[in-house]
Structures are given as structure tokens and as C-alpha cells.
Scaffold this active site. Structure first.
Site, PDB file in Angstrom:
ATOM      1  N   GLY A  12       0.955  -1.277  -0.387  1.00 39.38           N
ATOM      2  CA  GLY A  12      -0.153   0.243   0.665  1.00 39.38           C
ATOM      3  C   GLY A  12       1.068   1.330   0.154  1.00 39.38           C
ATOM      4  N   THR A  13       1.732   1.351  -0.206  1.00 35.44           N
ATOM      5  CA  THR A  13       2.514   2.430  -0.433  1.00 35.44           C
ATOM      6  C   THR A  13       2.114   3.302  -1.426  1.00 35.44           C
ATOM      7  OG1 THR A  13       4.452   1.877  -2.242  1.00 35.44           O
ATOM      8  CG2 THR A  13       5.390   1.525   0.424  1.00 35.44           C
ATOM      9  N   ASN A  14       1.792   2.648  -2.954  1.00 35.74           N
ATOM     10  CA  ASN A  14       1.172   4.071  -3.333  1.00 35.74           C
ATOM     11  C   ASN A  14      -0.425   4.244  -2.790  1.00 35.74           C
ATOM     12  OD1 ASN A  14       2.181   4.141  -6.495  1.00 35.74           O
ATOM     13  ND2 ASN A  14       2.457   1.948  -5.788  1.00 35.74           N
ATOM     14  N   ASN A 107      -4.785   1.917 -13.995  1.00 36.99           N
ATOM     15  CA  ASN A 107      -3.179   0.221 -13.587  1.00 36.99           C
ATOM     16  C   ASN A 107      -2.548   1.427 -12.837  1.00 36.99           C
ATOM     17  OD1 ASN A 107      -2.741  -1.935 -11.969  1.00 36.99           O
ATOM     18  ND2 ASN A 107      -2.159  -2.190 -14.410  1.00 36.99           N
ATOM     19  N   HIS A 109       1.885  -0.208 -13.044  1.00 33.89           N
ATOM     20  CA  HIS A 109       2.855  -0.687 -13.676  1.00 33.89           C
ATOM     21  C   HIS A 109       4.060  -0.170 -13.666  1.00 33.89           C
ATOM     22  CE1 HIS A 109       3.659  -5.384 -14.951  1.00 33.89           C
ATOM     23  NE2 HIS A 109       4.535  -4.737 -15.941  1.00 33.89           N
ATOM     24  N   GLU A 147      -9.762  -5.520 -20.479  1.00 32.60           N
ATOM     25  CA  GLU A 147      -9.511  -7.471 -20.095  1.00 32.60           C
ATOM     26  C   GLU A 147      -9.162  -7.984 -20.195  1.00 32.60           C
ATOM     27  OE1 GLU A 147     -13.532  -7.068 -22.846  1.00 32.60           O
ATOM     28  OE2 GLU A 147     -14.478  -5.619 -21.650  1.00 32.60           O
ATOM     29  N   ASP A 150      -2.650  -5.988 -17.340  1.00 33.69           N
ATOM     30  CA  ASP A 150      -1.713  -4.898 -17.688  1.00 33.69           C
ATOM     31  C   ASP A 150      -1.877  -4.337 -19.411  1.00 33.69           C
ATOM     32  OD1 ASP A 150       0.180  -4.672 -15.861  1.00 33.69           O
ATOM     33  OD2 ASP A 150       0.943  -6.414 -16.349  1.00 33.69           O
ATOM     34  N   GLU A 179       6.710   6.109  -9.080  1.00 31.50           N
ATOM     35  CA  GLU A 179       4.837   5.514  -9.241  1.00 31.50           C
ATOM     36  C   GLU A 179       4.879   6.045  -8.050  1.00 31.50           C
ATOM     37  OE1 GLU A 179       5.053   0.733 -10.133  1.00 31.50           O
ATOM     38  OE2 GLU A 179       5.158   1.432  -7.444  1.00 31.50           O
TER      39      GLU A 179
HETATM   40  C1  GRF Z   1       3.309  -1.044  -7.672  1.00 33.05           C
HETATM   41  O1  GRF Z   1       4.837  -1.425  -8.166  1.00 33.05           O
HETATM   42  C2  GRF Z   1       2.355  -0.881  -8.536  1.00 33.05           C
HETATM   43  O2  GRF Z   1       3.301  -0.470  -9.596  1.00 33.05           O
HETATM   44  C3  GRF Z   1       2.629  -2.513  -8.906  1.00 33.05           C
HETATM   45  O3  GRF Z   1       2.409  -3.124  -7.376  1.00 33.05           O
HETATM   46  C4  GRF Z   1       2.893  -2.221  -7.142  1.00 33.05           C
HETATM   47  C5  GRF Z   1       2.402  -1.537  -5.715  1.00 33.05           C
HETATM   48  O4  GRF Z   1       3.141  -1.353  -4.669  1.00 33.05           O
HETATM   49  N1  GRF Z   1       1.058  -2.984  -9.385  1.00 33.05           N
HETATM   50  P1  GRF Z   1       2.529  -1.010  -3.192  1.00 33.05           P
HETATM   51  O5  GRF Z   1       1.273  -1.865  -2.742  1.00 33.05           O
HETATM   52  O6  GRF Z   1       1.441   0.393  -3.596  1.00 33.05           O
HETATM   53  O7  GRF Z   1       3.542  -0.330  -2.296  1.00 33.05           O
END
Ligand code: GRF
Length: 207
Positions: A12-14, A107, A109, A147, A150, A179
Site C-alpha cells: 500500500g505504499t502507492n 492501473n 505498472h 479485460e 496490463d 510511482e
Molecule cells: C507497485 O509497484 C505497482 O506498480 C504494482 O504493484 C506495486 C504495489 O506496491 N502494480 P504498493 O502496494 O503500492 O506498495
């Protein structure tokens, strides 16, 4: 105000980067809901710490895929969500769910799609594949979900150099830093109307 739901399966860092950005520049977007696919996902604890409604929905809570989809759709409607941001969400989004939600699903990636993506390409596997390929650049892609894993129209891409001597850990750390800047930036640009992802009925002017 763009009301965002973040879907996550992992650390969950994002999610935290998005929440922090929403709160430090209020008025553009807010995280209205978090959905996790694992009871022990770090993202769930982050949502709780931030005081954001969070639901765990998985085969442990709902037996069939249709029940899971309907439970998620109900929550999204109840929280008046305009857009979903997948952030490390490892479950496939079904065609039924995409059609019924009818609003943008993004999403993120950790590589330059269409390279190094697809089913099973997540976590360290992505960075291992980038390094094994000898690619001189990697980066981050944010795209609309369709669907396939990525896949779907790319709305943001930024490259970083792959350095001599890079390891999975060092490449992952630089990618993750990118990110954490990119996802909030894209959400803000969408909220400002600078990136058009199709509204599907969101009402961003009503606050
Ligand atoms: C990120 O690297 C994102 O690009 C990928 O999953 C990872 C999630 O990281 N889809 P976090 O849980 O947000 O730390």
C-alpha cells in the site's frame, strides 16, 4: 472533487502516496474508499490509519466472483466513487465489473508497457525480467484497465535509466519513488481535466 477508490492487495505504499497528495493539495481528488483483496494487506492498515473506509472483499468473504463484483459495485456506488485506481491489486477485473462500473479504472505498472507486463508479471518478477533483458531503460506506466492484464490505453509513461550494477532492489526503489510521484500527478491532471479518461458519468464539479 474526484472521488477515488484505491484497490490494493499488498503493502500500500502507492495508496499512502495518493492519500498524502490528496490531503496536501485538497480540492482536486480524495480517496473515498479502499478495497483490499487480502485481510492482511498492509494497504488495509494504511487506510485505517488514515481514517478511510476500507473493505476486504475476496473469496474468503464472498464465495463467487459475481458476489464479489456485486459487493464491490455496491460499495462504489454508496461512496459515490468516480474512478478506481488499482495499486498493486492482484485480482483480475471482470468484464461484467468494468461494464457495470462504467467509469474509468486505472492501473499502475512498474515498467514500460507493453514490455514486461501481463499475467504473473508483478513484484520482483518485473524487475528481474527487465534486468535479464539488458534493457537500458525501464519506468512506470499508468493505463486504463480493460479485460486483459496490463493492457488498455496508456495515459502516462515515464522512463528511468537502468544503471550498470542495478539490482532488483535498487531498480525497484527508484521505480517506486517514480510511482509515488506519478500516480498522484495523474489523478490531479484527471481532476483538472488535463488528462481525459472519459467520465462515464462522474460529476467532478459538484464537490
Ligand atoms: C507497485 O509497484 C505497482 O506498480 C504494482 O504493484 C506495486 C504495489 O506496491 N502494480 P504498493 O502496494 O503500492 O506498495
Amino acid at each position: 472533487m474526484l472521488r477515488v477508490a484505491v484497490f490494493a492487495s499488498g503493502t500500500g505504499t502507492n495508496l499512502s502516496a495518493i492519500v498524502d497528495a490528496a490531503r496536501s493539495a485538497p480540492g482536486f481528488f480524495a480517496v473515498a474508499l479502499v478495497i483490499v483483496s487480502r485481510a492482511d494487506a498492509g494497504a488495509g492498515a494504511r487506510a485505517a490509519a488514515a481514517g478511510i473506509p476500507c473493505a476486504h472483499i475476496s473469496s474468503a468473504t464472498h464465495a463467487t466472483a459475481a458476489e464479489r463484483d456485486d459487493a464491490m459495485l455496491e460499495l462504489l456506488a454508496a461512496h459515490r466513487v468516480d474512478l478506481i485506481a488499482l495499486a498493486g491489486y492482484l485480482k483480475r477485473i471482470s468484464p461484467y465489473f468494468i461494464a457495470r462500473f462504467g467509469k474509468p479504472i486505472l492501473n499502475i505498472h512498474p515498467a514500460l508497457l507493453p514490455e514486461f507486463g501481463g499475467q504473473g508479471m508483478y513484484g520482483c518478477r518485473v524487475f528481474e525480467a527487465v534486468l535479464a533483458s539488458g534493457a537500458k531503460a525501464s519506468g512506470v506506466t499508468i493505463h486504463l484497465v480493460d479485460e486483459q492484464y496490463d493492457h488498455g490505453p496508456i495515459v502516462f509513461q515515464e522512463a528511468i535509466a537502468v544503471l550498470d550494477g542495478d539490482t532488483v532492489e535498487s531498480l525497484a526503489a527508484r521505480t517506486q519513488a517514480l510511482e509515488h510521484r506519478a500516480y498522484p500527478l495523474v489523478l490531479r491532471r484527471i481532476a483538472e481535466g488535463e488528462i481525459d479518461v472519459g467520465g462515464g458519468g462522474s460529476d467532478r464539479r459538484s464537490g
